[in-house]
Each structure stands twice: as structure tokens, then as C-alpha cells.
Design a protein around this motif. Structure first.
Motif, short mmCIF file in Angstrom:
data_model
loop_
_atom_site.label_atom_id
_atom_site.label_comp_id
_atom_site.label_asym_id
_atom_site.label_seq_id
_atom_site.Cartn_x
_atom_site.Cartn_y
_atom_site.Cartn_z
N LEU A 116 42.22 34.97 34.97
CA LEU A 116 43.21 36.01 35.14
C LEU A 116 44.23 35.08 36.13
CD1 LEU A 116 45.48 38.37 35.46
CD2 LEU A 116 43.69 39.13 37.18
N PHE A 117 45.29 34.59 35.40
CA PHE A 117 46.28 33.86 36.43
C PHE A 117 47.37 34.81 36.81
CE2 PHE A 117 44.55 30.28 33.73
CZ PHE A 117 44.20 29.55 34.94
N LEU A 118 47.70 34.95 38.16
CA LEU A 118 48.91 35.59 38.61
C LEU A 118 49.71 34.76 39.73
CD1 LEU A 118 47.62 37.57 41.37
CD2 LEU A 118 46.26 37.76 39.40
N SER A 119 50.85 35.26 40.05
CA SER A 119 51.44 34.74 41.17
C SER A 119 51.90 35.94 42.28
CB SER A 119 52.68 33.98 40.76
OG SER A 119 53.61 34.84 40.21
N ASP A 120 51.94 35.34 43.45
CA ASP A 120 52.32 36.18 44.54
C ASP A 120 53.83 36.40 44.55
OD1 ASP A 120 53.19 34.20 46.18
OD2 ASP A 120 51.86 34.10 47.56
N PRO A 121 54.31 37.14 45.65
CA PRO A 121 56.07 37.13 45.68
C PRO A 121 56.60 36.03 45.91
CG PRO A 121 54.72 38.93 46.91
CD PRO A 121 53.82 38.02 46.64
N ASP A 122 56.07 35.08 46.28
CA ASP A 122 56.55 33.72 46.82
C ASP A 122 56.44 32.55 45.62
OD1 ASP A 122 58.11 33.42 49.22
OD2 ASP A 122 56.40 34.45 49.79
N GLY A 123 55.56 32.96 44.46
CA GLY A 123 55.56 32.34 43.53
C GLY A 123 54.13 31.51 43.54
N ASN A 124 53.38 31.64 44.35
CA ASN A 124 52.06 30.97 44.80
C ASN A 124 51.36 31.27 43.45
OD1 ASN A 124 52.71 29.54 47.11
ND2 ASN A 124 52.58 31.52 48.11
N ILE A 125 50.50 30.42 42.94
CA ILE A 125 49.60 30.70 41.67
C ILE A 125 48.43 30.97 42.34
CG2 ILE A 125 48.69 29.64 39.65
CD1 ILE A 125 51.54 29.78 39.54
N LEU A 126 47.74 32.01 41.82
CA LEU A 126 46.24 32.42 42.22
C LEU A 126 45.46 32.50 40.79
CD1 LEU A 126 48.56 34.34 43.97
CD2 LEU A 126 46.45 35.15 44.79
N GLU A 127 44.18 32.28 40.63
CA GLU A 127 43.53 32.73 39.72
C GLU A 127 42.20 33.60 40.02
OE1 GLU A 127 41.93 28.80 37.84
OE2 GLU A 127 40.29 28.79 39.67
N ILE A 128 42.00 34.53 39.42
CA ILE A 128 40.68 35.38 39.56
C ILE A 128 39.70 35.15 38.48
CG2 ILE A 128 39.87 37.36 39.94
CD1 ILE A 128 42.62 38.22 40.93
N VAL A 129 38.51 34.50 38.78
CA VAL A 129 37.67 33.97 37.76
C VAL A 129 36.39 34.89 37.71
CG1 VAL A 129 36.07 31.86 37.39
CG2 VAL A 129 38.13 31.56 38.48
N GLN A 130 35.88 35.17 36.61
CA GLN A 130 34.73 35.94 36.25
C GLN A 130 33.53 35.07 36.67
OE1 GLN A 130 34.21 39.09 34.40
NE2 GLN A 130 32.04 38.72 35.16
N ALA A 131 32.81 35.70 37.65
CA ALA A 131 31.41 35.13 38.04
C ALA A 131 30.57 34.82 36.61
CB ALA A 131 30.91 35.76 39.09
N ASN A 132 30.04 33.73 36.60
CA ASN A 132 29.25 33.43 35.42
C ASN A 132 27.54 33.83 35.81
OD1 ASN A 132 27.34 32.71 33.47
ND2 ASN A 132 28.74 30.95 33.01
N PRO A 133 27.16 34.98 35.40
CA PRO A 133 25.77 35.22 36.11
C PRO A 133 24.81 34.21 35.50
CG PRO A 133 26.41 36.71 33.86
CD PRO A 133 27.56 35.84 34.50
N ASN A 134 25.12 33.20 34.55
CA ASN A 134 24.15 32.28 34.30
C ASN A 134 24.02 30.89 34.93
OD1 ASN A 134 23.24 33.98 31.95
ND2 ASN A 134 24.98 33.14 30.70
N GLN A 135 24.86 31.19 36.01
CA GLN A 135 24.99 29.80 36.83
C GLN A 135 24.07 29.94 37.89
OE1 GLN A 135 29.32 28.93 37.39
NE2 GLN A 135 29.53 27.94 35.40
#
Length: 135
Positions: A116-135
């Protein structure tokens, strides 16, 4: 050596605090001051500071115009769909407009990660990654 602290220099500390605390769920144990606040994402300490700190800390380098998004803040979660729903629900419950910009809802990237890609109020880019249980 490991990273244990991130500092974000923002245009509005109070607005960013609402985003990181109330929407993303970061923990802030002490009240915010007008020029900054520190909190936690898990064990990582995060500071949110007014941009007026830049010239105080870095002299002339801190006076340069800030543009673009020079970094990406990445977080890993066990259940991306649940976190995405929580973020959307929290955003709806806050009266502040334009705190959150969903750049891309959860999707599988060509290399196989769900992100999931999103940005904060100042436009900083954040990503939230699904943990892979196979790693």
C-alpha cells in the motif's frame, strides 16, 4: 550499526502528529510542543519537527528549499488488508481534511510483494508492506 531514529521535518507539527498518531497508530507518550514531538513505531523512535529547526541544525544547508520526496518510509505488517481498513476508518473519523493521500491501495507488485502506498500531510511517501510468512 542499526537505524534507531528517524526525524521528519514538516510544515505543521500538529497536523503531522494527527496523521502519525491517530491514523497510523504510532505511539507518542509526551505531549507535543509547537516545534516538535517524539514518538515510536514499534522500537523505532520517530521525531516530527517543524522545518524551522533545519537552519538551526544545519546552518545554510538547512535554508535550502525542500522539494521532492527524497526518501521512502517503509513499514511491514502481518495483515495489510486489515491495516488498510483501519487507516481508512481512522481517516473518516477525523475532521481534518487532506491528512492522508492513498497513492495506491494494496496491490501485488511485479516482484511479488503486496504493498500500500500513501503519503503524509507533507507529501512524504510511505509504504506498508504485507509480511510474507514464507520468508
Amino acid at each position: 550499526m542499526e537505524i534507531d531514529y528517524i526525524a521528519l521535518f514538516v510544515s505543521d507539527v500538529a497536523r503531522s502528529l494527527i496523521f502519525y498518531r491517530d491514523i497510523l497508530g504510532f505511539r507518542f507518550d509526551k505531549p507535543a510542543k509547537p516545534d516538535g514531538v517524539e514518538g515510536y513505531s514499534g522500537n523505532l523512535k520517530i521525531g516530527i519537527y517543524d522545518r524551522s529547526w533545519l537552519p538551526k541544525l544545519f546552518g545554510d544547508r538547512g535554508k535550502q528549499i525542500i522539494s521532492g520526496n527524497p526518501f521512502l518510509l517503509s513499514m511491514t505488517v502481518a495483515d495489510l488488508d486489515q491495516v488498510y481498513q483501519q487507516i481508512c476508518d481512522r481517516q473518516l473519523s477525523i475532521q481534518e481534511s487532506k491528512l492522508l493521500d492513498i497513492i495506491s491501495p494494496p496491490e501485488v507488485m511485479p516482484w511479488g510483494q503486496r504493498i500500500l502506498f500513501l503519503s503524509d500531510p507533507d507529501g512524504n511517501i510511505l509504504e506498508i508492506v504485507q509480511a510474507n510468512p514464507n520468508q
